[in-house]
Motif scaffolding. Structure first.
Motif, PDB file in Angstrom:
ATOM      1  N   ASN A  27       3.157 -18.952   1.633  1.00 24.57           N
ATOM      2  CA  ASN A  27       3.081 -17.688   0.914  1.00 24.57           C
ATOM      3  C   ASN A  27       4.029 -17.659  -0.279  1.00 24.57           C
ATOM      4  O   ASN A  27       3.719 -17.073  -1.309  1.00 24.57           O
ATOM      5  CB  ASN A  27       3.381 -16.516   1.860  1.00 24.57           C
ATOM      6  CG  ASN A  27       2.100 -15.816   2.284  1.00 24.57           C
ATOM      7  OD1 ASN A  27       1.004 -16.227   1.893  1.00 24.57           O
ATOM      8  ND2 ASN A  27       2.222 -14.777   3.072  1.00 24.57           N
ATOM      9  N   PRO A  52      -2.590 -12.799   4.333  1.00 20.35           N
ATOM     10  CA  PRO A  52      -2.397 -11.349   4.475  1.00 20.35           C
ATOM     11  C   PRO A  52      -1.078 -11.047   5.170  1.00 20.35           C
ATOM     12  O   PRO A  52      -0.489 -11.928   5.813  1.00 20.35           O
ATOM     13  CB  PRO A  52      -3.587 -10.926   5.343  1.00 20.35           C
ATOM     14  CG  PRO A  52      -3.966 -12.155   6.097  1.00 20.35           C
ATOM     15  CD  PRO A  52      -3.654 -13.312   5.201  1.00 20.35           C
ATOM     16  N   GLU A  53      -0.643  -9.821   5.022  1.00 17.45           N
ATOM     17  CA  GLU A  53       0.571  -9.419   5.729  1.00 17.45           C
ATOM     18  C   GLU A  53       0.220  -9.205   7.196  1.00 17.45           C
ATOM     19  O   GLU A  53      -0.773  -8.546   7.511  1.00 17.45           O
ATOM     20  CB  GLU A  53       1.086  -8.114   5.116  1.00 17.45           C
ATOM     21  CG  GLU A  53       2.553  -7.897   5.348  1.00 17.45           C
ATOM     22  CD  GLU A  53       3.049  -6.660   4.627  1.00 17.45           C
ATOM     23  OE1 GLU A  53       4.074  -6.137   5.032  1.00 17.45           O
ATOM     24  OE2 GLU A  53       2.368  -6.214   3.675  1.00 17.45           O
ATOM     25  N   GLU A  68       1.164  -8.100  11.281  1.00 18.84           N
ATOM     26  CA  GLU A  68       1.849  -7.015  11.970  1.00 18.84           C
ATOM     27  C   GLU A  68       3.138  -7.515  12.610  1.00 18.84           C
ATOM     28  O   GLU A  68       3.094  -8.336  13.516  1.00 18.84           O
ATOM     29  CB  GLU A  68       0.919  -6.425  13.051  1.00 18.84           C
ATOM     30  CG  GLU A  68       1.479  -5.222  13.723  1.00 18.84           C
ATOM     31  CD  GLU A  68       1.865  -4.164  12.716  1.00 18.84           C
ATOM     32  OE1 GLU A  68       3.076  -4.079  12.413  1.00 18.84           O
ATOM     33  OE2 GLU A  68       0.974  -3.473  12.222  1.00 18.84           O
ATOM     34  N   ARG A  94       8.009 -12.275  12.042  1.00 16.07           N
ATOM     35  CA  ARG A  94       7.121 -12.862  11.041  1.00 16.07           C
ATOM     36  C   ARG A  94       5.668 -12.482  11.288  1.00 16.07           C
ATOM     37  O   ARG A  94       4.823 -12.668  10.417  1.00 16.07           O
ATOM     38  CB  ARG A  94       7.282 -14.389  11.009  1.00 16.07           C
ATOM     39  CG  ARG A  94       6.929 -15.106  12.303  1.00 16.07           C
ATOM     40  CD  ARG A  94       7.332 -16.575  12.218  1.00 16.07           C
ATOM     41  NE  ARG A  94       6.995 -17.334  13.411  1.00 16.07           N
ATOM     42  CZ  ARG A  94       7.707 -17.338  14.548  1.00 16.07           C
ATOM     43  NH1 ARG A  94       8.789 -16.588  14.654  1.00 16.07           N
ATOM     44  NH2 ARG A  94       7.336 -18.073  15.576  1.00 16.07           N
ATOM     45  N   GLY A  95       5.368 -11.974  12.494  1.00 23.81           N
ATOM     46  CA  GLY A  95       4.031 -11.442  12.764  1.00 23.81           C
ATOM     47  C   GLY A  95       3.009 -12.463  13.247  1.00 23.81           C
ATOM     48  O   GLY A  95       1.834 -12.133  13.378  1.00 23.81           O
ATOM     49  N   LYS A 151      -3.372  -8.701  12.840  1.00 24.62           N
ATOM     50  CA  LYS A 151      -3.588  -8.125  11.515  1.00 24.62           C
ATOM     51  C   LYS A 151      -3.017  -6.714  11.463  1.00 24.62           C
ATOM     52  O   LYS A 151      -3.003  -6.008  12.470  1.00 24.62           O
ATOM     53  CB  LYS A 151      -5.086  -8.114  11.184  1.00 24.62           C
ATOM     54  CG  LYS A 151      -5.642  -9.516  10.995  1.00 24.62           C
ATOM     55  CD  LYS A 151      -7.072  -9.510  10.524  1.00 24.62           C
ATOM     56  CE  LYS A 151      -8.035  -9.414  11.680  1.00 24.62           C
ATOM     57  NZ  LYS A 151      -9.440  -9.631  11.315  1.00 24.62           N
ATOM     58  N   LYS A 152      -2.599  -6.317  10.293  1.00 19.70           N
ATOM     59  CA  LYS A 152      -1.994  -4.993  10.152  1.00 19.70           C
ATOM     60  C   LYS A 152      -3.048  -3.909  10.349  1.00 19.70           C
ATOM     61  O   LYS A 152      -4.124  -3.948   9.748  1.00 19.70           O
ATOM     62  CB  LYS A 152      -1.386  -4.848   8.758  1.00 19.70           C
ATOM     63  CG  LYS A 152       0.091  -5.174   8.720  1.00 19.70           C
ATOM     64  CD  LYS A 152       0.720  -4.641   7.457  1.00 19.70           C
ATOM     65  CE  LYS A 152       2.215  -4.877   7.444  1.00 19.70           C
ATOM     66  NZ  LYS A 152       2.939  -4.255   8.546  1.00 19.70           N
ATOM     67  N   ASP A 157       1.163 -11.226  -8.009  1.00 19.51           N
ATOM     68  CA  ASP A 157       2.287 -11.202  -7.085  1.00 19.51           C
ATOM     69  C   ASP A 157       3.068 -12.510  -7.140  1.00 19.51           C
ATOM     70  O   ASP A 157       2.526 -13.581  -7.033  1.00 19.51           O
ATOM     71  CB  ASP A 157       1.786 -10.999  -5.641  1.00 19.51           C
ATOM     72  CG  ASP A 157       1.266  -9.600  -5.445  1.00 19.51           C
ATOM     73  OD1 ASP A 157       1.566  -8.747  -6.294  1.00 19.51           O
ATOM     74  OD2 ASP A 157       0.567  -9.360  -4.452  1.00 19.51           O
TER      75      ASP A 157
END
Lengths: 166, 142
Positions: free
Chosen positions: A27, A34-35, A37, A46-47, A68-69, B18
């Protein structure tokens, strides 16, 4: 501070704890994951939990468990409602194996018995650390660091106090 | 580009997408200019198990395409190498390609981040401090 759950890595068919995060560099280079959760456990800020493999002197990501968030945090069901992401979703066309060509650094794999538990990051100390140097996804060197001897009855696998997975 | 022009280049580095807004490529980081074809040839990823796209920068190819798509005819691409401090004590070496337009370094594509080799030694020293703190405080790190 909370101890963090490690990634896992398979070397010569044996699964071990990996106290490094090669995916973070993806990233940082603009990989655009993607971000995830980070609220499902304080031990997985770190999710995600990645499973890696060293095969033919190369580092591969072979599985990932990532929530996923959902954007909703009132209940566990709401947090979980975003569902899980799989490897093929994060790396389209590569559902089973991803070559980590973006990663250069040192992988740390604690081995032996636990000398001392530390409830912070990946700081727990084990008898040995296997250090694998990687350049652009390719293993270039391997060394072992000896940290000392564990007390009698010490745990012989990586542990994280008080963490849960849904 | 001659040496005096190179030294006068000013970083603008406004990220069009970004990125790390704090990181700047400076003229001192620039190594040499390359054309797109040369870069793409040297940066194409090959994996014997076919576990990455056989394209320039592999999985990062879409990001590269975005960067490449912003280039104008008069822009130059320069390989850069920069040492960057991340967090408290961690340093990285960052490699990539910077877009140079006239007298400015406009933005860059980051191709590789290398943790400086002694970062692991720094980790072990920090862990030793943590362990000492824990022993001296009766087990608490708070």
């Amino acid at each position: 501070m909370t101890a963090q759950a490690p990634e896992s890595i398979e070397i010569d068919g044996e699964s071990q704890a990996l106290c490094s995060e090669p995916l973070a560099m993806y990233n940082a280079l603009g990989g655009g994951l993607p971000e995830f959760e980070g609220f499902w456990s304080t031990a997985i800020r770190r999710g995600y939990l990645g499973t890696w493999e060293i095969k033919g002197d190369r580092l591969y990501l072979i599985a990932i468990k990532a929530l996923k968030k959902s954007g909703r945090y009132e209940t566990a069901d709401e947090i979980l409602s975003g569902g899980y992401a799989d490897l093929g979703e994060l790396f389209p066309g590569y559902p089973n194996r991803v070559f980590a060509h973006w990663y250069s650094g040192t992988l740390r794999i604690p081995q032996g018995k636990e000398i001392e538990y530390v409830h912070a990051g990946f700081a727990s100390e084990f008898e040995r650390d296997l250090l694998i140097q990687v350049e652009k996804g390719v293993v270039t060197n391997t060394t072992i660091r000896h940290n000392g001897e564990a007390p009698d009855g010490a745990p012989d696998s990586y542990r994280v106090a008080a963490w849960w997975t849904p | 580009m001659d040496q005096s022009t190179l030294e006068k280049l000013q970083p603008v580095n406004v990220p069009p997408w970004d990125g790390d807004p704090l990181f700047r490529v400076t003229s001192a980081d620039l190594i040499r200019s390359h054309d797109v074809a040369t870069i793409e040839a040297r940066e194409t990823v090959h994996d014997p198990l076919g576990a990455a796209p056989a394209q320039p920068f592999g999985f990062l190819y879409p990001t590269w395409l975005k960067f490449r798509g912003d280039l104008k005819g008069h822009d130059e691409l320069w390989l850069f190498k920069s040492t960057y401090k991340v967090g408290w004590r961690i340093h990285e070496i960052r490699f990539g390609y910077a877009k140079v337009t006239g007298s400015t370094i406009e933005w860059h594509f980051m191709a590789e981040v290398i943790e400086i080799p002694n970062n692991m030694e720094i980790f072990f020293k920090e862990r030793e401090k943590l362990l000492s703190k824990k022993r001296n405080s009766g087990g608490s790190l708070d």
